[in-house]
Design a protein around this motif. Structure first.
Motif, PDB file in Angstrom:
ATOM      1  N   LEU A  90       0.387  -1.149  -0.016  1.00  0.00           N
ATOM      2  CA  LEU A  90      -0.227  -0.310   0.069  1.00  0.00           C
ATOM      3  C   LEU A  90       1.214   1.268   0.341  1.00  0.00           C
ATOM      4  CD1 LEU A  90      -3.054  -1.118   2.777  1.00  0.00           C
ATOM      5  CD2 LEU A  90      -2.999  -1.218   0.045  1.00  0.00           C
ATOM      6  N   ALA A  91       2.132   1.204   0.597  1.00  0.00           N
ATOM      7  CA  ALA A  91       2.847   1.943   0.906  1.00  0.00           C
ATOM      8  C   ALA A  91       3.788   2.575  -1.039  1.00  0.00           C
ATOM      9  CB  ALA A  91       4.189   2.409   1.401  1.00  0.00           C
ATOM     10  N   GLN A  92       3.136   1.545  -2.026  1.00  0.00           N
ATOM     11  CA  GLN A  92       3.751   1.606  -3.245  1.00  0.00           C
ATOM     12  C   GLN A  92       2.721   1.995  -4.023  1.00  0.00           C
ATOM     13  OE1 GLN A  92       6.634   0.091  -4.580  1.00  0.00           O
ATOM     14  NE2 GLN A  92       7.241  -0.635  -2.756  1.00  0.00           N
ATOM     15  N   ILE A  93       1.554   2.814  -3.772  1.00  0.00           N
ATOM     16  CA  ILE A  93       0.531   2.966  -4.233  1.00  0.00           C
ATOM     17  C   ILE A  93      -0.301   4.312  -3.517  1.00  0.00           C
ATOM     18  CG2 ILE A  93      -0.289   1.279  -5.701  1.00  0.00           C
ATOM     19  CD1 ILE A  93      -2.644   0.218  -3.711  1.00  0.00           C
ATOM     20  N   GLY A  94       0.158   4.600  -2.702  1.00  0.00           N
ATOM     21  CA  GLY A  94       0.103   6.026  -1.570  1.00  0.00           C
ATOM     22  C   GLY A  94      -1.564   6.249  -0.969  1.00  0.00           C
ATOM     23  N   PHE A  95      -1.303   4.303  -0.535  1.00  0.00           N
ATOM     24  CA  PHE A  95      -2.765   4.069   0.601  1.00  0.00           C
ATOM     25  C   PHE A  95      -2.382   4.586   1.713  1.00  0.00           C
ATOM     26  CE2 PHE A  95      -6.316   1.717  -2.423  1.00  0.00           C
ATOM     27  CZ  PHE A  95      -5.875   3.196  -3.270  1.00  0.00           C
ATOM     28  N   GLY A  97      -2.086   6.589   5.576  1.00  0.00           N
ATOM     29  CA  GLY A  97      -2.832   7.288   5.825  1.00  0.00           C
ATOM     30  C   GLY A  97      -3.901   7.696   5.070  1.00  0.00           C
ATOM     31  N   THR A  98      -4.263   6.864   4.841  1.00  0.00           N
ATOM     32  CA  THR A  98      -5.392   7.294   3.701  1.00  0.00           C
ATOM     33  C   THR A  98      -6.820   6.446   5.099  1.00  0.00           C
ATOM     34  OG1 THR A  98      -5.166   5.934   2.175  1.00  0.00           O
ATOM     35  CG2 THR A  98      -4.533   7.426   2.125  1.00  0.00           C
ATOM     36  N   TYR A  99      -7.818   7.290   4.404  1.00  0.00           N
ATOM     37  CA  TYR A  99      -9.137   5.995   5.193  1.00  0.00           C
ATOM     38  C   TYR A  99      -9.597   4.625   4.544  1.00  0.00           C
ATOM     39  CZ  TYR A  99     -10.084  10.110   8.199  1.00  0.00           C
ATOM     40  OH  TYR A  99     -10.241  10.576   9.341  1.00  0.00           O
ATOM     41  N   THR A 100      -8.956   5.563   3.199  1.00  0.00           N
ATOM     42  CA  THR A 100      -9.150   4.021   1.714  1.00  0.00           C
ATOM     43  C   THR A 100      -8.035   2.802   2.258  1.00  0.00           C
ATOM     44  OG1 THR A 100      -9.533   5.930   0.573  1.00  0.00           O
ATOM     45  CG2 THR A 100      -9.377   3.808  -0.157  1.00  0.00           C
ATOM     46  N   GLY A 101      -6.699   3.689   2.247  1.00  0.00           N
ATOM     47  CA  GLY A 101      -6.303   2.085   2.306  1.00  0.00           C
ATOM     48  C   GLY A 101      -7.132   1.245   4.070  1.00  0.00           C
ATOM     49  N   VAL A 102      -7.020   1.734   5.573  1.00  0.00           N
ATOM     50  CA  VAL A 102      -7.588   2.096   6.504  1.00  0.00           C
ATOM     51  C   VAL A 102      -8.912   0.674   5.724  1.00  0.00           C
ATOM     52  CG1 VAL A 102      -8.470   2.023   8.460  1.00  0.00           C
ATOM     53  CG2 VAL A 102      -7.181   3.660   7.566  1.00  0.00           C
ATOM     54  N   GLY A 103      -9.784   0.966   4.851  1.00  0.00           N
ATOM     55  CA  GLY A 103     -10.844  -0.076   5.243  1.00  0.00           C
ATOM     56  C   GLY A 103     -10.627  -0.649   4.164  1.00  0.00           C
ATOM     57  N   LEU A 104      -9.447  -0.698   3.475  1.00  0.00           N
ATOM     58  CA  LEU A 104      -9.056  -2.054   2.029  1.00  0.00           C
ATOM     59  C   LEU A 104      -8.892  -3.183   3.431  1.00  0.00           C
ATOM     60  CD1 LEU A 104      -9.811  -2.661  -0.764  1.00  0.00           C
ATOM     61  CD2 LEU A 104      -7.309  -1.595  -0.498  1.00  0.00           C
ATOM     62  N   VAL A 105      -8.058  -2.378   4.534  1.00  0.00           N
ATOM     63  CA  VAL A 105      -6.794  -3.692   5.282  1.00  0.00           C
ATOM     64  C   VAL A 105      -8.172  -4.583   6.016  1.00  0.00           C
ATOM     65  CG1 VAL A 105      -4.680  -2.929   4.686  1.00  0.00           C
ATOM     66  CG2 VAL A 105      -6.118  -1.829   6.115  1.00  0.00           C
TER      67      VAL A 105
END
Lengths: 233, 257
Positions: A90-95, A97-105
């Motif tokens: 997720l760090a590679q695609i800039g997720f 620190g984002t709400y989307t990244g947390v939601g996805l995991v």
């Protein structure tokens, strides 16, 4: 006697909730984030869990056993271990620190359980009964047959996903990079700061949310089923 | 409906595997001897101890309760056992922390944050027993009572009755539960971080702390441990399923004549 002992063991940790007075509840960003994640992740879990279980039951495909393994194996990967890897991804695609990244995991940790629960429920209801709905449009099938029949399973899926979402501290802290506050992250801060009343307030929220959601869904399903039964008359 | 949700599910479910693949990529060239420190060794030992005790006790109590509920139709116990399922692990850990951190003088002989991790084990058992119960009670619901009647007719002892009429059907749910619990308990942070001690720490706690302290300078150690542990559990899963495959298939499909 042994059953009574078990009952005492089940009930006794709840005493902790009444040991100290919690501070009065204040609505802040962490509670709103938590409620939003619980609702969104619960909804997506029901949608994907039931859809994928339906495919596994009714679709003949040479990929079926592969898909079955793919839905089954994540249960045996330690969440935290895979999270370290997902952090790099997720760090590679800039997720990060984002709400989307947390939601996805959060979805990654809950979905395997939901698919299994939905699959087991559909398996118990039985293929012949569900096959009769294949001629209906997907929306009619869901509204009038699937949801009323799978009332208990939907509630269990939502309960499981809610409790798992509410349990995650490291995941939210790591993928959210400390920028996405939830009740769980605040509980750890209050615990580290030795603020028992504040920590207990967060514990109350964490225990109440699944109970309220479970009871709310029960009421919703009761009305729903009454309306569906009304069409029979 | 099902096809679009399937594709989306596959995308989501591929993420943990991608994560493991990236862990492999990141640990290429890692000097594995760096993990031969006393701190990692003691952490491994205490992790195995907490995981095995919590898992085995949960499996035994969960199975016994499922059997009791099934045999005695104890519906009130069945409803009561759902209660811990409403409590997230982190909230359960905090409730146990409040009860065992000196607030109750009566519990002075068992304390939170002590090196034997008894309260960590208590918390896991309290949370996981209902999970095992749910996994096993379904099997008991579908159990053909004729097998138990046959065993009784042959005047087998209670333990032998269980062994021939119930145990073969419990292998699959217990194996599933065992590995789910091992994967969950052995590499977690929330519960041991609240109720454990600073030395020896459980693997999940130590790995997370090494990852996030010191500007990620020790990140590769944590990645290596996460990868090694995942592969260890995967090997266990594959080996145990392969070893029991013949027996489970026979139970599921019956004997072909």
């Amino acid at each position: 006697m042994s059953r009574l002992l078990v009952a005492c063991f089940v009930v006794f940790p709840f005493i902790g909730l009444f040991l100290t007075f919690p501070t009065s509840l204040t609505w802040d960003e962490s509670i709103l984030n938590t409620v939003a994640y619980v609702i969104v992740v619960g909804f997506v879990n029901v949608w994907l869990g039931m859809g994928t279980a339906w495919w596994l039951l009714f679709t003949e495909s040479r990929w079926k056993s592969w898909v079955e393994w793919l839905t089954f194996l994540p249960l045996f990967i330690p969440v935290l271990a895979s999270m370290f890897g997902m952090y790099i991804v997720l760090a590679q695609i800039g997720f990060i620190g984002t709400y989307t990244g947390v939601g996805l995991v959060l979805l990654v940790t809950t979905l395997p359980y939901s698919i299994r629960l939905a699959y087991n429920a559909m398996y118990v209801i039985g293929r012949p009964l569900l096959e009769q709905t294949l001629t209906l449009t997907p929306l009619t099938r869901i509204v009038f047959v699937l949801f009323p029949l799978m009332r208990e399973s939907v509630r269990t899926i939502v309960l499981f996903s809610t409790v798992i979402v509410l349990s995650q501290f490291v995941l939210v802290q790591l993928i959210g990079a400390g920028l996405v506050p939830t009740v769980t992250t605040r509980l750890y801060q209050a615990y580290a700061g030795n603020d028992v009343s504040l920590a207990l307030q967060h514990t109350w929220v964490l225990v109440s949310l699944p109970v309220l959601l479970y009871m709310g869904l029960d009421a919703l399903f009761s009305i729903w089923i009454r309306l569906v039964k009304g069409r029979l008359q | 409906m099902s096809r679009s949700s399937l594709w989306f599910s596959l995308f989501v479910l591929a993420l943990p595997f991608t994560g493991v693949a990236f862990l492999i990529y990141e640990t290429v060239g890692f000097d594995w001897s760096e993990l031969n420190e006393a701190v990692w060794r003691t952490s491994l030992a205490v992790t195995l101890y907490v995981t095995i005790v919590s898992t085995v006790v949960s499996l035994v109590i969960g199975t016994w309760l499922a059997r009791t509920v099934y045999m005695k139709r104890s519906l009130w116990l069945m409803s009561l056992l759902k209660w811990p399922m409403f409590v997230p692990h982190v909230a359960a850990a905090y409730l146990f922390y409040l009860l065992f951190s000196g607030g109750f003088p009566f519990y002075g002989w068992i304390e939170a944050n002590e090196r034997h991790h008894l309260v960590v084990i208590f918390t896991y058992v309290w949370k996981e027993v209902p999970f095992v119960f749910l996994m096993v009670v379904g099997t008991y619901g579908q159990l053909n009572h004729g097998y138990v009647d046959m065993a009784k007719t042959l005047q087998l002892k209670p333990l032998e009755q269980f062994k021939v009429a119930e145990w073969p059907f419990l292998i699959k749910p217990l194996l599933d539960s065992f590995w789910v619990l091992v994967a969950f308990i052995s590499f977690a942070y929330e519960v041991p971080a609240l109720l454990g001690v600073t030395y020896p720490e459980l693997l999940g706690v130590l790995a997370y702390e090494r990852l996030t302290t010191g500007l990620f300078l020790n990140a590769f150690e944590s990645y290596a441990v996460a990868l090694a542990w995942t592969l260890f559990i995967f090997s266990g899963v594959i080996a145990s399923y392969a070893l029991t495959a013949k027996r489970r298939r026979r139970i599921e499909r019956g004997v072909r004549r």
